[in-house]
Write a protein that holds these residues in place. Structure first.
Motif, PDB file in Angstrom:
ATOM      1  N   LEU A   6       0.829  -1.211   0.000  1.00 44.82           N
ATOM      2  CA  LEU A   6       0.000   0.000   0.000  1.00 44.82           C
ATOM      3  C   LEU A   6       0.859   1.256   0.000  1.00 44.82           C
ATOM      4  CD1 LEU A   6      -2.801  -1.112   2.485  1.00 44.82           C
ATOM      5  CD2 LEU A   6      -2.869  -1.090  -0.024  1.00 44.82           C
ATOM      6  N   GLU A   7       2.045   1.179   0.583  1.00 50.63           N
ATOM      7  CA  GLU A   7       2.974   2.308   0.553  1.00 50.63           C
ATOM      8  C   GLU A   7       3.572   2.502  -0.838  1.00 50.63           C
ATOM      9  OE1 GLU A   7       5.795   1.299   3.537  1.00 50.63           O
ATOM     10  OE2 GLU A   7       4.498   1.863   5.219  1.00 50.63           O
ATOM     11  N   GLU A   8       3.720   1.376  -1.564  1.00 47.61           N
ATOM     12  CA  GLU A   8       4.303   1.442  -2.913  1.00 47.61           C
ATOM     13  C   GLU A   8       3.379   2.163  -3.892  1.00 47.61           C
ATOM     14  OE1 GLU A   8       7.169   0.512  -4.356  1.00 47.61           O
ATOM     15  OE2 GLU A   8       8.087  -0.168  -2.488  1.00 47.61           O
ATOM     16  N   ASN A   9       2.063   2.109  -3.643  1.00 49.08           N
ATOM     17  CA  ASN A   9       1.104   2.717  -4.573  1.00 49.08           C
ATOM     18  C   ASN A   9      -0.018   3.362  -3.776  1.00 49.08           C
ATOM     19  OD1 ASN A   9      -0.786   3.361  -6.569  1.00 49.08           O
ATOM     20  ND2 ASN A   9      -0.330   1.529  -7.785  1.00 49.08           N
ATOM     21  N   LYS A  10      -0.010   4.660  -3.713  1.00 48.00           N
ATOM     22  CA  LYS A  10      -0.998   5.392  -2.918  1.00 48.00           C
ATOM     23  C   LYS A  10      -2.406   5.280  -3.488  1.00 48.00           C
ATOM     24  CE  LYS A  10      -0.219   9.831  -5.290  1.00 48.00           C
ATOM     25  NZ  LYS A  10       0.174  11.247  -5.105  1.00 48.00           N
ATOM     26  N   TYR A  11      -2.519   4.801  -4.738  1.00 41.13           N
ATOM     27  CA  TYR A  11      -3.836   4.671  -5.355  1.00 41.13           C
ATOM     28  C   TYR A  11      -4.512   3.348  -5.002  1.00 41.13           C
ATOM     29  CZ  TYR A  11      -2.408   8.727  -8.061  1.00 41.13           C
ATOM     30  OH  TYR A  11      -1.985   9.976  -8.416  1.00 41.13           O
ATOM     31  N   LEU A  12      -3.768   2.435  -4.387  1.00 40.47           N
ATOM     32  CA  LEU A  12      -4.370   1.192  -3.905  1.00 40.47           C
ATOM     33  C   LEU A  12      -4.951   1.434  -2.523  1.00 40.47           C
ATOM     34  CD1 LEU A  12      -1.701  -1.538  -4.851  1.00 40.47           C
ATOM     35  CD2 LEU A  12      -3.825  -0.996  -6.066  1.00 40.47           C
ATOM     36  N   ASN A  13      -6.106   0.828  -2.249  1.00 36.47           N
ATOM     37  CA  ASN A  13      -6.672   0.935  -0.906  1.00 36.47           C
ATOM     38  C   ASN A  13      -6.627  -0.415  -0.206  1.00 36.47           C
ATOM     39  OD1 ASN A  13      -9.125  -0.599  -1.548  1.00 36.47           O
ATOM     40  ND2 ASN A  13      -9.751   1.220  -2.717  1.00 36.47           N
ATOM     41  N   ASP A  14      -7.061  -0.449   1.013  1.00 38.78           N
ATOM     42  CA  ASP A  14      -6.959  -1.655   1.837  1.00 38.78           C
ATOM     43  C   ASP A  14      -7.639  -2.862   1.197  1.00 38.78           C
ATOM     44  OD1 ASP A  14      -6.145  -2.649   4.630  1.00 38.78           O
ATOM     45  OD2 ASP A  14      -8.247  -3.251   4.507  1.00 38.78           O
ATOM     46  N   ASN A  15      -8.745  -2.630   0.500  1.00 42.49           N
ATOM     47  CA  ASN A  15      -9.485  -3.723  -0.128  1.00 42.49           C
ATOM     48  C   ASN A  15      -8.822  -4.269  -1.387  1.00 42.49           C
ATOM     49  OD1 ASN A  15     -11.629  -3.889   1.720  1.00 42.49           O
ATOM     50  ND2 ASN A  15     -12.633  -2.114   0.778  1.00 42.49           N
ATOM     51  N   ASP A  16      -7.810  -3.545  -1.893  1.00 42.32           N
ATOM     52  CA  ASP A  16      -7.136  -3.976  -3.122  1.00 42.32           C
ATOM     53  C   ASP A  16      -6.046  -5.009  -2.866  1.00 42.32           C
ATOM     54  OD1 ASP A  16      -8.649  -2.320  -4.760  1.00 42.32           O
ATOM     55  OD2 ASP A  16      -7.298  -0.620  -4.472  1.00 42.32           O
ATOM     56  N   VAL A  17      -5.666  -5.177  -1.610  1.00 38.88           N
ATOM     57  CA  VAL A  17      -4.645  -6.171  -1.256  1.00 38.88           C
ATOM     58  C   VAL A  17      -5.234  -7.071  -0.179  1.00 38.88           C
ATOM     59  CG1 VAL A  17      -2.302  -6.585  -0.439  1.00 38.88           C
ATOM     60  CG2 VAL A  17      -2.794  -4.545  -1.804  1.00 38.88           C
ATOM     61  N   GLU A  18      -5.569  -8.280  -0.573  1.00 41.40           N
ATOM     62  CA  GLU A  18      -6.216  -9.234   0.317  1.00 41.40           C
ATOM     63  C   GLU A  18      -5.207 -10.239   0.863  1.00 41.40           C
ATOM     64  OE1 GLU A  18      -9.726 -11.429   1.918  1.00 41.40           O
ATOM     65  OE2 GLU A  18      -9.135  -9.352   1.465  1.00 41.40           O
ATOM     66  N   LEU A  19      -5.243 -10.452   2.167  1.00 42.14           N
ATOM     67  CA  LEU A  19      -4.408 -11.476   2.782  1.00 42.14           C
ATOM     68  C   LEU A  19      -5.246 -12.734   2.983  1.00 42.14           C
ATOM     69  CD1 LEU A  19      -2.423  -9.502   5.511  1.00 42.14           C
ATOM     70  CD2 LEU A  19      -1.888  -9.830   3.084  1.00 42.14           C
ATOM     71  N   TYR A  20      -4.708 -13.859   2.521  1.00 36.60           N
ATOM     72  CA  TYR A  20      -5.388 -15.132   2.750  1.00 36.60           C
ATOM     73  C   TYR A  20      -4.355 -16.142   3.228  1.00 36.60           C
ATOM     74  CZ  TYR A  20      -8.678 -18.955   2.376  1.00 36.60           C
ATOM     75  OH  TYR A  20      -9.511 -20.002   2.677  1.00 36.60           O
ATOM     76  N   PRO A  21      -4.206 -16.304   4.556  1.00 32.98           N
ATOM     77  CA  PRO A  21      -3.259 -17.287   5.090  1.00 32.98           C
ATOM     78  C   PRO A  21      -3.578 -18.679   4.555  1.00 32.98           C
ATOM     79  CG  PRO A  21      -4.039 -15.836   6.826  1.00 32.98           C
ATOM     80  CD  PRO A  21      -4.902 -15.569   5.624  1.00 32.98           C
ATOM     81  N   LEU A  22      -2.548 -19.365   4.072  1.00 33.51           N
ATOM     82  CA  LEU A  22      -2.775 -20.656   3.429  1.00 33.51           C
ATOM     83  C   LEU A  22      -1.558 -21.555   3.572  1.00 33.51           C
ATOM     84  CD1 LEU A  22      -4.548 -22.425   1.467  1.00 33.51           C
ATOM     85  CD2 LEU A  22      -3.284 -21.332  -0.412  1.00 33.51           C
ATOM     86  N   ASP A  23      -1.790 -22.764   4.015  1.00 36.40           N
ATOM     87  CA  ASP A  23      -0.771 -23.809   3.975  1.00 36.40           C
ATOM     88  C   ASP A  23      -1.027 -24.609   2.705  1.00 36.40           C
ATOM     89  OD1 ASP A  23       0.952 -25.912   4.239  1.00 36.40           O
ATOM     90  OD2 ASP A  23       0.260 -26.557   6.216  1.00 36.40           O
ATOM     91  N   VAL A  24      -0.197 -24.412   1.689  1.00 37.48           N
ATOM     92  CA  VAL A  24      -0.457 -25.034   0.394  1.00 37.48           C
ATOM     93  C   VAL A  24      -0.399 -26.562   0.460  1.00 37.48           C
ATOM     94  CG1 VAL A  24       0.278 -23.056  -0.991  1.00 37.48           C
ATOM     95  CG2 VAL A  24       1.974 -24.782  -0.285  1.00 37.48           C
ATOM     96  N   LEU A  25       0.224 -27.105   1.519  1.00 36.68           N
ATOM     97  CA  LEU A  25       0.278 -28.556   1.671  1.00 36.68           C
ATOM     98  C   LEU A  25      -1.082 -29.157   2.017  1.00 36.68           C
ATOM     99  CD1 LEU A  25       3.660 -29.049   3.555  1.00 36.68           C
ATOM    100  CD2 LEU A  25       3.089 -29.867   1.263  1.00 36.68           C
ATOM    101  N   ASN A  26      -1.976 -28.317   2.502  1.00 41.53           N
ATOM    102  CA  ASN A  26      -3.337 -28.780   2.810  1.00 41.53           C
ATOM    103  C   ASN A  26      -4.164 -28.692   1.525  1.00 41.53           C
ATOM    104  OD1 ASN A  26      -5.835 -29.408   3.818  1.00 41.53           O
ATOM    105  ND2 ASN A  26      -5.918 -27.725   5.293  1.00 41.53           N
ATOM    106  N   LEU A  27      -4.068 -29.728   0.709  1.00 37.53           N
ATOM    107  CA  LEU A  27      -4.709 -29.710  -0.602  1.00 37.53           C
ATOM    108  C   LEU A  27      -6.225 -29.578  -0.509  1.00 37.53           C
ATOM    109  CD1 LEU A  27      -2.704 -32.463  -2.551  1.00 37.53           C
ATOM    110  CD2 LEU A  27      -2.085 -30.088  -2.064  1.00 37.53           C
ATOM    111  N   GLU A  28      -6.792 -30.081   0.565  1.00 39.09           N
ATOM    112  CA  GLU A  28      -8.246 -30.017   0.731  1.00 39.09           C
ATOM    113  C   GLU A  28      -8.742 -28.585   0.945  1.00 39.09           C
ATOM    114  OE1 GLU A  28      -9.296 -32.681   3.855  1.00 39.09           O
ATOM    115  OE2 GLU A  28      -8.844 -34.486   2.698  1.00 39.09           O
ATOM    116  N   SER A  29      -7.824 -27.682   1.315  1.00 46.25           N
ATOM    117  CA  SER A  29      -8.208 -26.287   1.551  1.00 46.25           C
ATOM    118  C   SER A  29      -8.135 -25.438   0.286  1.00 46.25           C
ATOM    119  CB  SER A  29      -7.311 -25.668   2.628  1.00 46.25           C
ATOM    120  OG  SER A  29      -5.984 -25.497   2.132  1.00 46.25           O
ATOM    121  N   HIS A  30      -7.616 -25.990  -0.796  1.00 42.55           N
ATOM    122  CA  HIS A  30      -7.383 -25.199  -2.001  1.00 42.55           C
ATOM    123  C   HIS A  30      -8.678 -24.678  -2.630  1.00 42.55           C
ATOM    124  CE1 HIS A  30      -3.083 -26.884  -2.928  1.00 42.55           C
ATOM    125  NE2 HIS A  30      -3.196 -26.334  -1.732  1.00 42.55           N
ATOM    126  N   GLU A  31      -9.674 -25.520  -2.707  1.00 44.83           N
ATOM    127  CA  GLU A  31     -10.927 -25.095  -3.344  1.00 44.83           C
ATOM    128  C   GLU A  31     -11.592 -23.974  -2.556  1.00 44.83           C
ATOM    129  OE1 GLU A  31     -14.919 -27.003  -5.411  1.00 44.83           O
ATOM    130  OE2 GLU A  31     -13.591 -28.263  -4.214  1.00 44.83           O
TER     131      GLU A  31
END
Length: 325
Positions: free
Chosen positions: A91-116
């Motif tokens: 968000l500091e890199e681009n002042k035109y982006l707002n909080d909703n433009d960068v979404e955090l989604y914690p994910l353990d990619v090894l949990n294949l069942e969580s991918h969908e």
């Protein structure tokens, strides 16, 4: 005879150029050309891009590069605190982006069942997905004959199967919507095997096999970009697999002039994505020359690698020949 001489000279100059240009570049010739004359990273403005392994290293730096270009991002990794710091800097890199433009989604990619579930969250959040960047993965340092088969299983699950699982969801979605792009962070080890990394080499070769098949099957609707970095200046060694299951290498990465910075690698990666290149190589000249020799002159390349020897190749990769864990 004059025609044959011209053809022969042209062929000689063509292959000679593949020895000269890698001595002054930090990426393959086509990518270098596109950096100057191709589409800029800013052409990706407004694209919805999902990056896995975004909490550090190349994934983190790519997030900054794409945020600066005006992309909307989904950042995934296991470490939530680090992800929050990455989002803050995006968000500091681009002042035109707002909080909703960068979404955090914690994910353990090894949990294949969580991918969908994760994929549906991304679509529900932004309404669509344009590009999936598979960046999560780990390297390895281990002697070939001592590697436990459990390690092979663990590294394939992370470096290959998790990527294939998530990408298949994306492919099915892109085929429904008509177009999409999948980016794979592979390695030059995907075709030029690295010393003391037998299992890791296997995973990178596997990625090339999987995704080059995808290129052939769905080239009209899906662009696949395979990024092959050489030695990169990130602290990846500490987390690397070893010869024993659940044991990390635990040694900090040496700083060395033969390694490209993570930011430069991410910038070149952004150019490759913007120009929809199918395979790119990113490395300093000392490594890039070897890649081109092995690629253009395979028989000579095999002999040359034997002459250089494992100690030189290990030093070229890690800046020293470390003791085995």
């Amino acid at each position: 005879m004059a025609f044959l001489a011209t053809v022969g000279l042209s062929a000689l100059l063509y292959y000679f150029s593949y020895l000269i240009f890698p001595s002054i570049l930090d990426c393959d010739i086509l990518l270098s050309f596109k950096e100057i004359f191709g589409k800029p990273i800013s052409s990706l403005k407004g694209k919805i891009i999902w990056i896995t392994g975004a909490s550090s290293g190349i994934g983190e730096q790519l997030a900054y590069v794409l945020a600066k270009a005006g992309c909307k991002l989904i950042l995934s990794a296991r470490r939530v605190a680090e992800l929050e710091q990455v989002k803050k800097k995006c968000l500091e890199e681009n002042k035109y982006l707002n909080d909703n433009d960068v979404e955090l989604y914690p994910l353990d990619v090894l949990n294949l069942e969580s991918h969908e579930k994760a994929f549906l969250h991304v679509i529900n959040k932004f309404g669509k997905l344009d590009i999936l960047v598979n960046n999560a993965g780990r390297s390895q340092r281990a002697q070939w004959e001592n590697i436990q088969i459990a390690v092979d299983r663990e590294i394939f699950e992370l470096n290959v199967l998790s990527i294939v699982s998530l990408s298949r969801l994306a492919v099915r979605y892109f085929l429904q919507t008509g177009y999409g792009q999948i980016v794979i962070n592979s390695s030059v080890a995907g075709f030029l095997p690295a010393i003391m990394s037998g299992s890791y080499n296997g995973t990178k070769h596997a990625l090339h096999g999987y995704f080059k098949s995808l290129m052939l099957e769905h080239s009209k609707h899906i662009d696949v970009t395979i990024v092959c970095p050489g030695p990169i200046q990130t602290n990846f060694l500490a987390e690397s697999f070893t010869e024993r299951s659940c044991v990390k290498y635990g040694i900090n990465t040496e700083i060395d002039k033969n390694k490209i910075s993570a930011n430069r690698c991410a910038t070149l990666m952004g150019i490759a994505i913007a120009n929809k290149l199918d395979e790119v190589w990113i490395a300093k000249p000392s490594v890039l020359r070897l890649v081109y020799i092995f690629y253009c002159f395979p028989n000579f390349g095999k002999w040359f690698l034997k002459i250089l020897g494992p100690k030189y190749l290990m030093k070229l990769r890690d800046a020293k020949v470390p003791s085995q864990n």
